[in-house]
Design a protein around this motif. Structure first.
Motif, mmCIF file in Angstrom:
data_model
loop_
_atom_site.group_PDB
_atom_site.id
_atom_site.type_symbol
_atom_site.label_atom_id
_atom_site.label_comp_id
_atom_site.label_asym_id
_atom_site.label_seq_id
_atom_site.Cartn_x
_atom_site.Cartn_y
_atom_site.Cartn_z
ATOM 1 N N GLU A 1 -14.420 5.198 1.258
ATOM 2 C CA GLU A 1 -13.678 6.220 0.504
ATOM 3 C C GLU A 1 -12.184 6.144 0.825
ATOM 4 O O GLU A 1 -11.339 6.219 -0.071
ATOM 5 N N LEU A 2 -11.845 5.982 2.091
ATOM 6 C CA LEU A 2 -10.446 5.885 2.500
ATOM 7 C C LEU A 2 -9.789 4.648 1.877
ATOM 8 O O LEU A 2 -8.677 4.726 1.350
ATOM 9 N N ILE A 3 -10.490 3.525 1.892
ATOM 10 C CA ILE A 3 -9.946 2.294 1.321
ATOM 11 C C ILE A 3 -9.770 2.445 -0.187
ATOM 12 O O ILE A 3 -8.747 2.020 -0.751
ATOM 13 N N ILE A 4 -10.715 3.059 -0.852
ATOM 14 C CA ILE A 4 -10.605 3.271 -2.306
ATOM 15 C C ILE A 4 -9.397 4.146 -2.627
ATOM 16 O O ILE A 4 -8.632 3.859 -3.560
ATOM 17 N N ARG A 5 -9.182 5.212 -1.846
ATOM 18 C CA ARG A 5 -8.013 6.083 -2.057
ATOM 19 C C ARG A 5 -6.715 5.306 -1.873
ATOM 20 O O ARG A 5 -5.780 5.453 -2.662
ATOM 21 N N GLN A 6 -6.655 4.469 -0.851
ATOM 22 C CA GLN A 6 -5.439 3.693 -0.605
ATOM 23 C C GLN A 6 -5.234 2.657 -1.697
ATOM 24 O O GLN A 6 -4.109 2.402 -2.123
ATOM 25 N N GLN A 7 -6.324 2.086 -2.164
ATOM 26 C CA GLN A 7 -6.231 1.113 -3.244
ATOM 27 C C GLN A 7 -5.654 1.780 -4.503
ATOM 28 O O GLN A 7 -4.782 1.226 -5.165
ATOM 29 N N GLU A 8 -6.115 2.990 -4.806
ATOM 30 C CA GLU A 8 -5.590 3.736 -5.950
ATOM 31 C C GLU A 8 -4.104 4.051 -5.756
ATOM 32 O O GLU A 8 -3.313 3.950 -6.702
ATOM 33 N N ALA A 9 -3.739 4.408 -4.534
ATOM 34 C CA ALA A 9 -2.330 4.694 -4.244
ATOM 35 C C ALA A 9 -1.472 3.450 -4.465
ATOM 36 O O ALA A 9 -0.374 3.538 -5.026
ATOM 37 N N VAL A 10 -1.980 2.295 -4.061
ATOM 38 C CA VAL A 10 -1.234 1.048 -4.250
ATOM 39 C C VAL A 10 -1.122 0.714 -5.735
ATOM 40 O O VAL A 10 -0.061 0.298 -6.200
ATOM 41 N N HIS A 11 -2.191 0.925 -6.494
ATOM 42 C CA HIS A 11 -2.117 0.690 -7.939
ATOM 43 C C HIS A 11 -1.048 1.586 -8.566
ATOM 44 O O HIS A 11 -0.292 1.135 -9.438
ATOM 45 N N ASN A 12 -0.968 2.831 -8.115
ATOM 46 C CA ASN A 12 0.070 3.743 -8.626
ATOM 47 C C ASN A 12 1.464 3.261 -8.232
ATOM 48 O O ASN A 12 2.393 3.322 -9.040
ATOM 49 N N GLN A 13 1.612 2.790 -6.992
ATOM 50 C CA GLN A 13 2.901 2.255 -6.550
ATOM 51 C C GLN A 13 3.305 1.045 -7.384
ATOM 52 O O GLN A 13 4.472 0.908 -7.774
ATOM 53 N N ILE A 14 2.336 0.174 -7.663
ATOM 54 C CA ILE A 14 2.613 -1.012 -8.470
ATOM 55 C C ILE A 14 3.056 -0.609 -9.872
ATOM 56 O O ILE A 14 4.018 -1.171 -10.418
ATOM 57 N N ALA A 15 2.392 0.379 -10.458
ATOM 58 C CA ALA A 15 2.756 0.848 -11.802
ATOM 59 C C ALA A 15 4.182 1.414 -11.799
ATOM 60 O O ALA A 15 4.968 1.138 -12.719
ATOM 61 N N LYS B 1 -0.269 7.155 6.525
ATOM 62 C CA LYS B 1 0.285 7.719 7.756
ATOM 63 C C LYS B 1 -0.465 7.172 8.967
ATOM 64 O O LYS B 1 -1.664 6.883 8.892
ATOM 65 N N LEU B 2 0.246 7.057 10.080
ATOM 66 C CA LEU B 2 -0.362 6.512 11.295
ATOM 67 C C LEU B 2 -1.570 7.326 11.742
ATOM 68 O O LEU B 2 -2.555 6.764 12.209
ATOM 69 N N LYS B 3 -1.524 8.636 11.552
ATOM 70 C CA LYS B 3 -2.673 9.456 11.961
ATOM 71 C C LYS B 3 -3.915 9.099 11.152
ATOM 72 O O LYS B 3 -5.033 9.127 11.658
ATOM 73 N N ASP B 4 -3.719 8.734 9.876
ATOM 74 C CA ASP B 4 -4.850 8.343 9.040
ATOM 75 C C ASP B 4 -5.337 6.932 9.380
ATOM 76 O O ASP B 4 -6.533 6.645 9.300
ATOM 77 N N ILE B 5 -4.404 6.074 9.762
ATOM 78 C CA ILE B 5 -4.797 4.730 10.216
ATOM 79 C C ILE B 5 -5.615 4.856 11.497
ATOM 80 O O ILE B 5 -6.646 4.202 11.656
ATOM 81 N N LYS B 6 -5.172 5.733 12.365
ATOM 82 C CA LYS B 6 -5.906 5.962 13.613
ATOM 83 C C LYS B 6 -7.317 6.458 13.302
ATOM 84 O O LYS B 6 -8.298 5.989 13.894
ATOM 85 N N LYS B 7 -7.416 7.380 12.360
ATOM 86 C CA LYS B 7 -8.721 7.907 11.956
ATOM 87 C C LYS B 7 -9.608 6.770 11.454
ATOM 88 O O LYS B 7 -10.785 6.691 11.806
ATOM 89 N N PHE B 8 -9.043 5.876 10.649
ATOM 90 C CA PHE B 8 -9.793 4.738 10.127
ATOM 91 C C PHE B 8 -10.279 3.843 11.270
ATOM 92 O O PHE B 8 -11.449 3.443 11.302
#
Length: 152
Positions: free
Chosen positions: A84-98, A61-68
């Motif tokens: 931590e934020l990057i690791i969470r997003q990386q996990e989300a992308v791995h789930n999307q790929i699966a 979400k844009l609000k989270d990008i802004k936070k980053f």
């Protein structure tokens, strides 16, 4: 060298209005402005914009990008939080790929199914084919589509 909104938007492959929107939402605190208030993008802003686009493509979400972005502007004190934020997003992308792989596998099966039906002149052939005669790579998909947990 400085770039206009249009020039930078073209460089990163988005519309100028999207870039203006990012600025309005506070995602671009690093962008300088002229004395007349015109945004002046630098070469060094390109990487920031690429990261913003990358995070956006992950579904963040844009609000989270802004936070980053704001954490990054704070400096080294926020390294752990940013990691931590990057690791969470990386996990989300791995789930999307699966999920996408599962979707692609299902489409591969359905393509085989209809190619087989076309060859036979009927959908009865692939539909009624015993599991052991099905190409092995499609057996799990067929079971999932049928809601079966065991191979027949």
């Amino acid at each position: 060298m400085f770039y206009t909104v249009g020039e930078m938007a073209k460089r990163i492959g988005i519309t100028p209005s999207a870039l203006r929107y990012y600025d309005k939402e506070g995602l671009l605190p690093f962008v300088e402005r002229s004395s007349g208030g015109i945004r002046m993008f630098k070469d060094s802003d390109y990487e920031w914009l690429q990261i913003i686009e990358c995070l956006k493509k992950t579904g963040m979400k844009l609000k989270d990008i802004k936070k980053f972005v704001l954490m990054a502007m704070e400096g080294d004190a926020t390294i752990d939080d940013r990691l931590e934020l990057i690791i969470r997003q990386q996990e989300a992308v791995h789930n999307q790929i699966a999920e996408l792989q599962q979707t692609l596998d299902t489409l591969d099966f359905k393509r085989w199914y209809y190619e087989t039906a076309k060859q036979a002149g009927t959908t009865d052939v692939p539909r009624d084919m015993p599991m052991q005669e099905l190409p092995e790579k499609y057996r799990e998909i067929r079971k999932k589509l049928q809601g079966n947990d065991t191979v027949k």
